[in-house]
Design an enzyme around this catalytic site. Structure first.
Site, PDB file in Angstrom:
ATOM      1  N   CYS A 158      43.786   0.645  -6.919  1.00 20.08           N
ATOM      2  CA  CYS A 158      44.651   1.766  -6.569  1.00 20.08           C
ATOM      3  C   CYS A 158      44.608   2.895  -7.596  1.00 20.08           C
ATOM      4  O   CYS A 158      45.327   3.885  -7.456  1.00 20.08           O
ATOM      5  CB  CYS A 158      46.079   1.264  -6.388  1.00 20.08           C
ATOM      6  SG  CYS A 158      46.149  -0.107  -5.232  1.00 20.08           S
ATOM      7  N   HIS A 298      53.735   5.738  -9.996  1.00 23.56           N
ATOM      8  CA  HIS A 298      52.924   4.867  -9.148  1.00 23.56           C
ATOM      9  C   HIS A 298      53.835   4.146  -8.157  1.00 23.56           C
ATOM     10  O   HIS A 298      53.468   3.990  -6.997  1.00 23.56           O
ATOM     11  CB  HIS A 298      52.160   3.859 -10.009  1.00 23.56           C
ATOM     12  CG  HIS A 298      51.304   2.929  -9.209  1.00 23.56           C
ATOM     13  ND1 HIS A 298      50.259   3.378  -8.434  1.00 23.56           N
ATOM     14  CD2 HIS A 298      51.340   1.578  -9.033  1.00 23.56           C
ATOM     15  CE1 HIS A 298      49.686   2.345  -7.839  1.00 23.56           C
ATOM     16  NE2 HIS A 298      50.330   1.242  -8.168  1.00 23.56           N
ATOM     17  N   GLU A 309      57.127  -0.313 -14.126  1.00 25.70           N
ATOM     18  CA  GLU A 309      56.806   1.080 -14.467  1.00 25.70           C
ATOM     19  C   GLU A 309      57.983   1.754 -15.179  1.00 25.70           C
ATOM     20  O   GLU A 309      57.792   2.547 -16.110  1.00 25.70           O
ATOM     21  CB  GLU A 309      56.427   1.875 -13.211  1.00 25.70           C
ATOM     22  CG  GLU A 309      55.906   3.271 -13.556  1.00 25.70           C
ATOM     23  CD  GLU A 309      55.336   4.019 -12.362  1.00 25.70           C
ATOM     24  OE1 GLU A 309      55.478   3.524 -11.221  1.00 25.70           O
ATOM     25  OE2 GLU A 309      54.755   5.102 -12.573  1.00 25.70           O
ATOM     26  N   LYS A 330      55.040   7.994  -2.537  1.00 23.30           N
ATOM     27  CA  LYS A 330      54.698   6.895  -1.621  1.00 23.30           C
ATOM     28  C   LYS A 330      55.848   6.597  -0.659  1.00 23.30           C
ATOM     29  O   LYS A 330      55.643   5.977   0.377  1.00 23.30           O
ATOM     30  CB  LYS A 330      54.370   5.620  -2.410  1.00 23.30           C
ATOM     31  CG  LYS A 330      53.035   5.671  -3.150  1.00 23.30           C
ATOM     32  CD  LYS A 330      52.715   4.343  -3.804  1.00 23.30           C
ATOM     33  CE  LYS A 330      51.421   4.389  -4.592  1.00 23.30           C
ATOM     34  NZ  LYS A 330      51.555   5.106  -5.887  1.00 23.30           N
ATOM     35  N   HIS A 335      51.408   3.786   0.727  1.00 24.03           N
ATOM     36  CA  HIS A 335      50.486   3.532  -0.385  1.00 24.03           C
ATOM     37  C   HIS A 335      49.048   3.661   0.130  1.00 24.03           C
ATOM     38  O   HIS A 335      48.580   2.820   0.901  1.00 24.03           O
ATOM     39  CB  HIS A 335      50.743   2.121  -0.917  1.00 24.03           C
ATOM     40  CG  HIS A 335      50.012   1.785  -2.176  1.00 24.03           C
ATOM     41  ND1 HIS A 335      49.021   2.575  -2.707  1.00 24.03           N
ATOM     42  CD2 HIS A 335      50.124   0.727  -3.020  1.00 24.03           C
ATOM     43  CE1 HIS A 335      48.555   2.027  -3.811  1.00 24.03           C
ATOM     44  NE2 HIS A 335      49.216   0.896  -4.021  1.00 24.03           N
ATOM     45  N   PHE A 395      44.791  -3.376  -9.086  1.00 23.62           N
ATOM     46  CA  PHE A 395      44.321  -4.746  -9.278  1.00 23.62           C
ATOM     47  C   PHE A 395      43.272  -4.756 -10.385  1.00 23.62           C
ATOM     48  O   PHE A 395      42.589  -3.764 -10.628  1.00 23.62           O
ATOM     49  CB  PHE A 395      43.676  -5.279  -7.999  1.00 23.62           C
ATOM     50  CG  PHE A 395      44.637  -5.656  -6.907  1.00 23.62           C
ATOM     51  CD1 PHE A 395      45.934  -6.024  -7.172  1.00 23.62           C
ATOM     52  CD2 PHE A 395      44.210  -5.656  -5.587  1.00 23.62           C
ATOM     53  CE1 PHE A 395      46.801  -6.383  -6.149  1.00 23.62           C
ATOM     54  CE2 PHE A 395      45.061  -6.012  -4.558  1.00 23.62           C
ATOM     55  CZ  PHE A 395      46.356  -6.372  -4.844  1.00 23.62           C
TER      56      PHE A 395
END
Lengths: 408, 279
Positions: A158, A298, A309, A330, A335, A395
């Site tokens: 991402c 994010h 975060e 988002k 996302h 990831f």
């Protein structure tokens, strides 16, 4: 030929998102606090744990394309062409630059898996026919556009869009290219893609309330909402842009990245590596945290991720955490996975020219562990923004941070 | 011609411009190959390699790291282990190093099995591991965990041009100066395996992993990226040979001149030992 001291300016943008198929409509929707999430209707979702997503409306044939030729393109190819052509037109084209001096670098995450899946649904078995895998999507796009400069596909899950923009800036500074198209695209909303993320337990289960399903930082969040789309930017040096009188959206001012080195999927319990990425970006941009006017988080709407975060930002910003406006777009876009960083960079640019910060919609009741953030809930807020920070984590423990600065 | 509006039909590859039509850039980015390792494994031996791809500092890797990793990541990790051990870097920390993983068609066998299961058993059969462990980012993520590297990690390439794309990304990252070194790790199969429906393959494929530890100074051959004004287009056979050529050059007793195109117009060169080049 080195441009090491020259800023990397963005002089063209192209996008397609569930909120709109061009920059203006995307930004209008963001600032209106509109959700782009709905039920997935393009395939049978009965057995899927999650049945909502942010899907693209059909992309019409761009100017100069016949309907038949456009229809013969695959969904990924259409999306990438759409974004790139729009960005090139917006920038005034590249006739000022020889084709071998135009670079192209995009964040693309799972292109082969999705190509193999698409072929299976069409009745083929490409995964078992390696001879059919001849060219990456990015190489194909380069050929279509007639460029012959450096080309790259990058993937940090991402965070791939931030990596692409960071490397494009570096190519410019090293003098390897004069103009570079950079960004990211993703079309992972497929039966296999949704099942993979659904079975991972990462997606929302609010199937009956799609527009309220993506709710970053809210205490009732239960997972993210998949989405698709992309954004492509035209980057060139400040001096070149000034010389040709180009329209300017902003500067890619800093990029930082780090790895958790902890787990492929689960974020590290130690915020230090992620803090390192944000601090590296600030250092690269030569700015102090006090200079930040806006943070595009994010924050995907997962219970653990958003809290993590907040912890990272607390460490980086100190007392500034209660002063600097933060939102997660988002909540509206969903996302966009591999494309999310690029689309969120676009949201940051919008704050410069619209003088407003997009909200986090559905943030009805902030998680107490994120309550000290300076949220922008529900509605856009007027603000003069000159420096925006965009976080994207992926990831593989990949943490990235991009700093965008208003030009001039 | 710079096509803002591409023709509505698929064009042939753009012809290469005439040499000398534009002045070539003077800049060339380079790195020193401070350590290098090559690992090869027949597909049939992968289960054994997965259990023990080698050790760094005599310590085995955690089984949980290896259990789900893609087979290209395993071969790539074995190449890293060889590089570390051959360089005698037993106590060295890679804490601040970056990792670039440049695989080619990663995940094909796992994907074939997943697609087959999906076709017969539906959504609930899809492994949650498929995206995290079998996508382009996965090899870099696995190796950053194995080395405990906290610098950037990302995947590059993914297809036929993976060698050139991985090197270009790694050299650009190195030139930025944020990290003391970059591990760039390549993986690929020859021939590309044809998966069966049970998650395996009878193709007599050999996996090759090549690991380069790139730094900005020190001893070792220099590897550089040069972007000339123009170059001939390359076909996929050229690209597919890149990994073999790189492995062979690194395994040779002396570094042979070796070059590979970057897209249609760039050249990456492994130029010989001890040049002392810097980025």
């Amino acid at each position: 030929m080195s441009n090491a001291e020259d800023a990397a300016w963005i002089t063209g943008v192209g996008t397609a998102t569930p909120l709109g198929l061009d920059y203006q409509s995307f930004v209008d929707a963001l600032l209106a606090g509109r959700s782009g999430i709905g039920p997935v209707t393009t395939f049978d979702t009965t057995a899927q744990p999650c049945r909502v997503a942010g899907t693209l409306s059909p992309l019409p044939a761009p100017e100069g394309w016949s309907a038949d030729a456009w229809a013969s393109e695959g969904p990924w190819e259409q999306l990438m062409l759409w974004c790139a052509l729009q960005a090139l037109r917006d920038s005034g084209g590249t006739d000022h630059c020889p084709p071998e001096r135009v670079g192209l670098i995009l964040g693309i995450g799972s292109e082969w898996l999705l190509a193999w899946e698409r072929d299976l649904h069409a009745g083929g078995y490409r995964v078992r026919e390696p001879g059919r895998d001849q060219q990456t999507l990015v190489d194909g796009l380069r050929d279509r556009l007639g460029f012959s400069g450096p080309t790259g596909t990058v993937a940090a899950a991402c965070a791939g869009g931030n990596v692409a923009l960071g490397l494009a800036r570096q190519w410019l500074r090293l003098g390897l290219v004069d103009v570079c198209l950079a960004g990211a695209c993703d079309r992972s909303i497929s039966p296999l893609g949704m099942a993979g993320f659904g079975n991972l337990g990462a997606l929302t289960k609010r199937n009956d309330d799609p527009q309220r399903a993506s709710r970053p930082f809210d205490v009732e969040r239960d997972g993210f909402v998949m989405s698709e789309g992309g954004a492509v930017f035209v980057l060139e040096s400040r001096s070149r842009a000034l010389r040709r009188g180009a329209k300017v959206y902003g500067e890619v001012a800093g990029f930082g990245a780090s790895s958790d080195a902890h787990h492929m999927v689960i974020p590290s319990p130690d915020p230090a590596p992620c803090v390192r990425a944000v601090q590296a970006a600030l250092r690269d941009a030569a700015i102090d945290p006090s200079a930040i006017d806006y943070i595009n988080a994010h924050a995907t709407s997962t219970p653990a991720g958003d809290r993590f975060e907040a912890q990272v930002l607390r460490e980086v910003l100190g007392a500034g955490i209660g002063r600097i406006p933060i939102s997660s777009t988002k909540s509206m876009t969903g996302h966009l996975l591999g494309a999310t960083a690029a689309v969120e960079a676009l949201a940051c640019l919008a704050t410069f020219d619209r003088g407003a910060i997009p909200p986090t919609i559905n943030l009805d009741d902030p998680d107490p562990e994120c309550a000290d953030l300076h949220h922008v809930p529900h509605h856009a807020r007027e603000a003069e923004v000159r420096v925006a920070v965009s976080n994207s984590f992926g990831f593989g423990g990949s943490n990235t941070c991009l700093i965008l600065r208003a030009a001039g | 011609m710079n096509a803002i509006l591409p023709p509505p039909t698929r064009p042939a590859r753009a012809p290469a411009p005439a040499l000398g039509s534009h002045a070539p850039p003077s800049s060339c980015i380079q790195g020193i190959v401070a350590a290098r390792g090559v690992a090869r494994s027949p597909l049939a031996d992968l289960p054994t390699l997965r259990k023990d791809p080698g050790r760094i500092r005599e310590k085995p890797f955690s089984p949980s790291l290896l259990k789900h990793a893609d087979i290209q990541a395993i071969v790539g990790l074995a190449a890293v282990v060889r590089a570390v051990n051959d360089a005698g870097w037993h106590g060295r920390s890679f804490d601040e190093w970056a990792v670039v993983g440049a695989s080619r068609f990663l995940g094909r066998i796992f994907a074939a099995h997943s697609l087959e299961k999906f076709r017969h058993m539906g959504a609930s059969s899809v492994s949650p591991l498929i995206i995290p462990y079998h996508s382009l980012h996965s090899m870099a993520g696995t190796i950053s965990m194995a080395l405990k590297s906290h610098g950037p990690n990302f995947g590059a390439g993914g297809g036929p041009g993976h060698v050139a794309e991985g090197l270009s990304a790694a050299l650009a990252l190195l030139a930025k100066g944020d990290v003391p070194g970059v591990w760039v790790v390549f993986g690929g199969w020859d021939p590309e395996p044809i998966p069966d429906l049970a998650g395996s393959s009878d193709t007599p494929s050999t996996g090759t992993g090549v690991a380069l530890a790139l730094t900005r100074g020190g001893d070792g051959p220099a590897i550089g990226l040069r972007v000339p004004a123009a170059g001939p287009p390359r076909n996929n056979a050229d690209h597919a040979a890149d990994l073999h050529a790189l492995a062979a050059a690194l395994e040779g007793s002396s570094v042979s001149p070796w070059s590979v195109g970057w897209g249609a117009s760039g050249i990456i060169e492994l130029t010989g030992p001890g040049s002392g080049a810097s980025s």
